[in-house]
Every structure is written in structure tokens, then in C-alpha cells.
Design a protein around this motif. Structure first.
Motif, mmCIF file in Angstrom:
data_model
loop_
_atom_site.group_PDB
_atom_site.id
_atom_site.type_symbol
_atom_site.label_atom_id
_atom_site.label_comp_id
_atom_site.label_asym_id
_atom_site.label_seq_id
_atom_site.Cartn_x
_atom_site.Cartn_y
_atom_site.Cartn_z
ATOM 1 N N GLU A 94 0.459 -1.312 0.135
ATOM 2 C CA GLU A 94 0.234 0.142 -0.265
ATOM 3 C C GLU A 94 1.528 0.955 0.231
ATOM 4 O OE1 GLU A 94 -3.779 1.674 3.149
ATOM 5 O OE2 GLU A 94 -2.859 -0.002 2.444
ATOM 6 N N ALA A 95 0.623 2.362 -1.327
ATOM 7 C CA ALA A 95 1.039 3.843 -1.146
ATOM 8 C C ALA A 95 0.054 4.427 0.353
ATOM 9 C CB ALA A 95 1.440 4.126 -2.310
ATOM 10 N N ALA A 96 1.591 5.763 0.751
ATOM 11 C CA ALA A 96 0.879 6.541 1.682
ATOM 12 C C ALA A 96 1.507 7.718 0.773
ATOM 13 C CB ALA A 96 1.182 6.467 3.281
ATOM 14 N N LEU A 97 1.575 8.705 1.480
ATOM 15 C CA LEU A 97 1.515 10.193 1.186
ATOM 16 C C LEU A 97 1.585 10.925 2.213
ATOM 17 C CD1 LEU A 97 3.060 12.518 -0.964
ATOM 18 C CD2 LEU A 97 1.051 12.157 -1.636
ATOM 19 N N TYR A 98 1.952 11.252 3.076
ATOM 20 C CA TYR A 98 1.674 11.616 4.256
ATOM 21 C C TYR A 98 2.551 13.105 4.506
ATOM 22 C CZ TYR A 98 1.779 6.995 6.622
ATOM 23 O OH TYR A 98 1.428 6.191 6.850
ATOM 24 N N LEU A 99 1.418 14.420 4.136
ATOM 25 C CA LEU A 99 2.015 15.619 4.540
ATOM 26 C C LEU A 99 1.253 16.382 5.819
ATOM 27 C CD1 LEU A 99 0.163 16.632 0.941
ATOM 28 C CD2 LEU A 99 2.259 16.768 1.832
ATOM 29 N N GLY A 100 2.410 17.659 6.093
ATOM 30 C CA GLY A 100 1.631 17.323 7.722
ATOM 31 C C GLY A 100 3.323 18.699 7.827
ATOM 32 N N GLY A 101 2.940 18.820 9.564
ATOM 33 C CA GLY A 101 4.683 19.655 10.296
ATOM 34 C C GLY A 101 4.285 19.656 11.436
ATOM 35 N N GLY A 102 4.941 20.631 12.225
ATOM 36 C CA GLY A 102 4.837 20.137 13.846
ATOM 37 C C GLY A 102 6.202 21.682 14.262
ATOM 38 N N TYR A 103 5.927 20.876 15.845
ATOM 39 C CA TYR A 103 6.909 22.020 15.833
ATOM 40 C C TYR A 103 8.969 21.678 16.223
ATOM 41 C CZ TYR A 103 8.539 24.721 20.304
ATOM 42 O OH TYR A 103 9.033 24.974 21.722
ATOM 43 N N MET A 104 9.326 22.257 16.863
ATOM 44 C CA MET A 104 10.916 21.506 16.894
ATOM 45 C C MET A 104 11.406 22.230 18.503
ATOM 46 S SD MET A 104 12.320 22.033 13.140
ATOM 47 C CE MET A 104 14.215 21.699 13.846
ATOM 48 N N GLN A 105 11.850 21.679 18.733
ATOM 49 C CA GLN A 105 12.679 22.149 19.952
ATOM 50 C C GLN A 105 13.893 21.656 20.249
ATOM 51 O OE1 GLN A 105 11.336 24.353 22.790
ATOM 52 N NE2 GLN A 105 13.561 24.150 23.247
ATOM 53 N N ARG A 106 15.125 22.539 20.646
ATOM 54 C CA ARG A 106 16.723 22.858 20.055
ATOM 55 C C ARG A 106 16.791 21.355 22.606
ATOM 56 N NH1 ARG A 106 20.805 25.464 17.896
ATOM 57 N NH2 ARG A 106 22.038 24.829 18.270
ATOM 58 N N LEU A 107 17.072 20.331 21.908
ATOM 59 C CA LEU A 107 17.758 19.529 22.628
ATOM 60 C C LEU A 107 19.633 19.833 23.143
ATOM 61 C CD1 LEU A 107 15.851 16.268 21.724
ATOM 62 C CD2 LEU A 107 14.976 17.681 23.181
ATOM 63 N N GLY A 108 20.396 20.015 21.963
ATOM 64 C CA GLY A 108 21.808 20.367 22.372
ATOM 65 C C GLY A 108 22.272 21.000 20.814
ATOM 66 N N ASP A 109 23.174 20.309 21.197
ATOM 67 C CA ASP A 109 23.760 20.798 19.303
ATOM 68 C C ASP A 109 23.774 20.342 18.182
ATOM 69 O OD1 ASP A 109 25.706 22.562 18.062
ATOM 70 O OD2 ASP A 109 27.303 20.711 17.978
ATOM 71 N N ARG A 110 23.032 21.138 17.204
ATOM 72 C CA ARG A 110 22.881 20.914 16.296
ATOM 73 C C ARG A 110 21.534 19.587 16.486
ATOM 74 N NH1 ARG A 110 27.049 19.089 11.739
ATOM 75 N NH2 ARG A 110 25.111 19.719 10.408
#
Length: 179
Positions: A129-145
Motif C-alpha cells: 500500500e502506498a501512503a503520501l503523508y503531508l503535515g508539520g509540527g513544532y521543533m525544540q532544540r535539545l543540544g548542539d544541532r
């Protein structure tokens, strides 16, 4: 009680994973390669039959520009209960666009190869089965890069009458190194 214990172990594992991701050094500071993924463990208990689910989704990306990333993601999931077992393997490309390393939009195509068994009727299914996911979200820094990504995606190819998936929406929580 078992659900509370399982939830506590999952939270503890997530926190430890975040700490490990924050101190990892892969490659040099100027590298455009990114590494990361998602992993999980689930379970069910009770009269519906106990079961276990394990999944891992590794990803390798490349920063085309400061805010645009493309790459390849894999997926492996295994489920087993008193009544049902399933193994799925998926692979495909992804793209992400980052806004000030705080938010992201993304897309991911996955082609899944599926093997399922109904243990009650001994009925088996193998397919893809094929799936094409579109979306997004939030990012939080945890450390260097290193960042944690929290968001969700929707499979725009999802068809409730033909899909082996229970729904089109998937939540995401994962760690990415190299941004």
C-alpha cells in the motif's frame, strides 16, 4: 496498573533517548547530512486480548539549503496479539522545510509491504500500500544541532474502504541530529 507502568516506561525511554540524542556527535559541524527517526513500543491488555506493537522509523537526510531538507526514511513495524499478527516494512523519500528551527512542514511518501495473519480464522494477507503523508509540527532544540520534532501528518491517499490502516492521521515525535 499495567497501563500506568507501560506509560511510565515509555516516558522514561523517551526522556533517555532525548538525552542521548542531545550529546551525540556525528560527523563535523559543517556536514549537511542529518540523521534521526522515531521509535515506539505499544501494548494492549484486557478482555480484547493482550498484544504488543514495536516500530522504528530511521531517516537520513541532506540539507539542500539552510531550511530545506530531503532524504529517505524507512519503516518497520511488528504487531502481535492473541488474535492477530502483522509485519510491515516501508521505504520512501521525504522533504522538510524549516521555519527558524521552531516549526516545520513536510511530506513523505512510503511504499508499505504488509504481511498479516488473523489467528482466529487463520486467514492471511500479503500486499502493499502506498501512503503520501503531508503535515508539520513544532521543533525544540535539545543540544548542539539536535532537535526533537513533535507534530502530525495525514495520508492523503488514505481510503477507509481499501486501506489496511485504521486511519489517515499519524502523530510524530522524533529526534533529528544535524540541523
Amino acid at each position: 496498573m499495567k497501563k500506568i507502568l507501560l506509560f511510565s516506561l515509555l516516558v522514561l525511554g523517551f526522556i533517555l533517548n532525548a538525552q542521548i540524542g542531545g550529546s551525540t556527535k556525528i560527523g563535523n559541524e559543517d556536514s549537511k547530512w542529518t540523521f534521526g527517526g522515531y521509535a515506539g513500543l505499544g501494548g494492549s491488555f484486557g478482555s480484547g486480548g493482550s498484544g504488543t506493537t514495536v516500530y522504528i522509523t530511521p531517516r537520513v537526510g541532506y540539507m539542500v539549503s539552510e531550511n530545506f531538507e530531503t532524504g529517505v526514511a524507512g519503516n518497520f513495524s511488528w504487531s502481535n496479539s492473541s488474535y492477530y499478527s502483522s509485519t510491515m516494512i516501508g521505504v520512501g523519500p521525504f522533504v522538510n522545510y524549516y521555519f527558524s528551527r521552531t516549526f516545520f512542514l513536510g511530506g513523505m511518501f512510503q511504499e508499505y509491504f504488509i504481511n498479516q495473519t488473523n489467528k482466529v480464522t487463520d486467514q492471511k494477507y500479503s500486499g502493499n500500500e502506498a501512503a503520501l503523508y503531508l503535515g508539520g509540527g513544532y521543533m525544540q532544540r535539545l543540544g548542539d544541532r539536535t532537535y526533537i520534532q513533535i507534530g502530525g501528518m495525514y495520508n492523503v491517499l488514505y481510503n477507509k474502504d481499501k486501506s489496511v490502516f485504521g486511519g489517515g492521521f499519524i502523530p510524530q515525535v522524533g529526534i533529528v541530529y544535524g540541523l
